[in-house]
Scaffold this active site. Structure first.
Site, PDB file in Angstrom:
ATOM      1  N   SER A 140       0.836  -1.196   0.000  1.00 57.82           N
ATOM      2  CA  SER A 140       0.000   0.000   0.000  1.00 57.82           C
ATOM      3  C   SER A 140       0.869   1.244   0.000  1.00 57.82           C
ATOM      4  CB  SER A 140      -0.895   0.004   1.242  1.00 57.82           C
ATOM      5  OG  SER A 140      -0.116   0.294   2.384  1.00 57.82           O
ATOM      6  N   LYS A 141       0.228   2.352  -0.254  1.00 53.01           N
ATOM      7  CA  LYS A 141       0.935   3.631  -0.278  1.00 53.01           C
ATOM      8  C   LYS A 141       1.669   3.848   1.040  1.00 53.01           C
ATOM      9  CE  LYS A 141      -0.718   7.983   0.446  1.00 53.01           C
ATOM     10  NZ  LYS A 141       0.473   8.586   1.050  1.00 53.01           N
ATOM     11  N   ARG A 142       1.038   3.461   2.122  1.00 54.11           N
ATOM     12  CA  ARG A 142       1.639   3.639   3.443  1.00 54.11           C
ATOM     13  C   ARG A 142       2.990   2.930   3.574  1.00 54.11           C
ATOM     14  NH1 ARG A 142      -0.110   6.483   6.919  1.00 54.11           N
ATOM     15  NH2 ARG A 142      -2.259   7.190   7.184  1.00 54.11           N
ATOM     16  N   ASP A 198       5.679   5.018   2.064  1.00 56.95           N
ATOM     17  CA  ASP A 198       6.055   6.128   2.946  1.00 56.95           C
ATOM     18  C   ASP A 198       6.926   5.614   4.081  1.00 56.95           C
ATOM     19  OD1 ASP A 198       4.418   7.552   1.321  1.00 56.95           O
ATOM     20  OD2 ASP A 198       2.729   7.622   2.711  1.00 56.95           O
TER      21      ASP A 198
END
Length: 506
Positions: free
Chosen positions: A260-262, A265
């Site tokens: 996921s995008k998380r 990050d």
RNA sequence: GGCCCGUUCGUCUAAGGGUUAGGACACCACCCUUUCACGGUGGUGAUACGAGUUCGAAUCUCGUACGGGCUACCA
């Protein structure tokens, strides 16, 4: 004579385009091109609550960057338009109603509160064959009551009436035969209260209307496949149904679960193809493009995440991928994303690329860092010299900035402690000899410099590093004489003089 | 919980009943390089477990374990 192959990528424009999404497009695209078929881009924007400004344009941009040009899309309509589901809204109701009339679907009037209540009251709540008889719908209401409710304009949905205990079997091009028992699936909503179709209805109707022959999508869709198959059977006939392939997921590098995008990050790598700015909070998420990936490398890396051609070859151009791709060789299991390997692909592509094709991106990059590289010939010489040591495009900044101005920083500690008058004199002599040189090239320069060291009885190793520091500023970069050649006589001599001056300061 | 899908070095993967289980990334060592990289050579490192079928299983079957996905009027 078989039908012309037609595949589609059908994203929902709700935000940045994820790695998994791009890979799904890629596999669709490769399959289409390999088989001389059509690749269609269809926008699945049936959820109006999730509309995101700019998300659709962003998808077009990402595909273009990757070199994937749809044959039919909202921007380039073919004969099966429109290509946005929101614009196709009037089409869907008739199919849902046809299902109701044929006894394969029904109107449901339950409010979301009523459903919530039941969900809390019943363990493993599922709106299915056994529960629908206790709910408020056209199966439990009389025809008169149903018609009355319908006429009153009360909000309602149309649900698929999934039969109990029926075996649903289909052949997935990647997984082979997959079996489900219909009792496990719930009565999917087909038409929402706002008149929009859900994915389940829209995907079947549009795939039929757009004459889609093969439908490839992420593995997360496997559990709802039986519902889609049933709709196909009831509406258009199984013989017209596209062949399915459910692609494995791309997993996070550490631990487990879908990427996921998380995770990006958290672990410090991109998951979106290009920069995405969330219009709601202006939050920017970096993309592979902006971080310095070449589209060829990005595509190549993605293609290899779950597919290979059976040989040891890993570097493929888009054309080679098109030639070699086969959906049957796609893996069943998910693949953990490895950023190190992704960077390796990029490095390979930078090494492979010609200086002329790298010129534009490098020029733009340098410009953004305040360096005007207007001389194309000069820039290409530099690129040829330094590209082997660049993994990501931004590496070109450090590797080439000293070609445009004298180094801002000098690694004095590498020179000063061992500096002496003998070396000072040697470089003064070097300046003199370099000024006399007729042929300014790396080979001549090296010869000349070695002669000077011999005459001065200094080992070349003692002064090669200082020379590098003078020209580059630090302990990096290509061969020092190659640098001097590109820099030119005047600038090289200027830098030696300049540095000698610096050494005189306390 | 239920249903479905999956499982070969740390990671991506090859091997479609018979291989010293091969390659790539990463890591380590050496070579090349009077810088840093590139490159070259070599090394560490895997068939989840248990049964079965078979002369022979990473490969076929079953079970177990583990992982994942789904379980919305989201896609």
């Amino acid at each position: 004579m078989s039908k012309k192959i037609r595949v589609r990528f059908a994203p929902s424009p709700t935000g940045g385009l994820h790695l998994g999404g791009v890979r799904t497009v890629l596999y669709n695209y490769l399959f289409a091109r390999h088989n001389d078929g059509d690749f269609i881009l269809r926008i699945e924007d049936t959820d109006q609550t999730r509309f995101v400004e700019g998300a659709e344009q962003y998808i077009f941009d990402c595909l273009q960057w990757c070199g994937i040009i749809p044959d039919e899309s909202p921007l380039h309509a073919g004969e099966f338009g429109p290509y946005r589901q929101s614009e196709r809204k009037p089409l869907y109701r008739q199919y849902a109603e046809q299902l109701v009339n044929d006894g394969f679907a029904y109107y449901a009037f339950d409010t979301s509160e009523e459903i919530e209540e039941k969900r809390k009251a019943i363990a493993n709540f599922q709106y299915n064959h056994s529960l629908r008889v206790h709910m408020k719908n056209s199966l439990t209401l009389t025809i008169t009551d149903t018609n009355q409710l319908l006429a009153s304009g009360i909000p309602h949905v149309i649900r698929l009436k999934i039969p109990a205990n029926e075996e649903i079997v289909f052949t997935d091009m990647i997984r082979g035969e997959v079996r489900f028992n219909s009792s496990q699936t719930d009565d999917k909503v087909l038409l929402k209260a706002d008149g929009m179709p859900t994915y389940h209805l829209a995907v079947v109707v549009d795939d039929y209307l757009m004459k889609i022959t093969h439908a490839f999508r992420g593995e997360e869709w496997l559990p709802s496949a039986p519902a889609h198959i049933l709709i196909w059977k009831y509406l258009f006939g199984l013989e017209n149904m596209p062949q399915w392939a459910h692609l494995p997921l791309i997993l996070k590098p550490d631990g487990n679960g879908k990427l996921s995008k998380r995770d990006g990050d958290r672990l410090g790598f991109p998951v979106f193809a290009m920069n995405w700015t969330d219009p709601k909070n202006s939050e920017l998420t970096k993309g592979f493009k902006e971080l310095g990936f070449l589209p060829e490398a990005f595509v190549n890396m993605l293609a290899m995440l779950g597919w290979n051609d059976g040989t040891v070859q890993e570097i493929f151009s888009m054309n080679e991928l098109i030639e070699k791709f086969s959906i049957e060789r796609v893996h069943k299991g998910g693949a953990k994303f490895d950023y190190e390997k992704a960077k390796w692909f990029n490095h390979e592509w930078i090494k492979k690329a010609g200086p002329e094709s790298l010129r534009k991106p490098v020029k733009d990059l340098l410009y953004r860092h305040g360096i005007n590289a207007n001389d194309d010939v000069y820039l290409e010489k530099i690129i040829r010299l330094v590209k082997d040591r660049c993994t990501l495009l931004p590496d070109f900044i450090q590797q080439s900035s000293y070609f445009f101005s004298t180094p801002e920083q000098y690694d004095l500690s590498a020179v000063k402690p061992k500096w002496n008058d003998q070396k000072q004199l040697l470089f003064i002599e070097t300046i003199r000899q370099f000024e006399l040189m007729q042929y300014w090239n790396a080979a001549e320069l090296e010869k000349e410099f070695k002669e000077i060291t011999a005459v001065n009885e200094i080992k070349p190793g003692e002064v090669l590093l200082p020379l590098r520091i003078m020209l580059v500023g630090g302990k990096f970069g290509p061969g020092v004489f190659e640098i001097a050649e590109v820099l030119g006589k005047q600038e090289t001599i200027h830098r030696i003089k300049h540095f000698l001056g610096l050494l005189q300061q306390p």
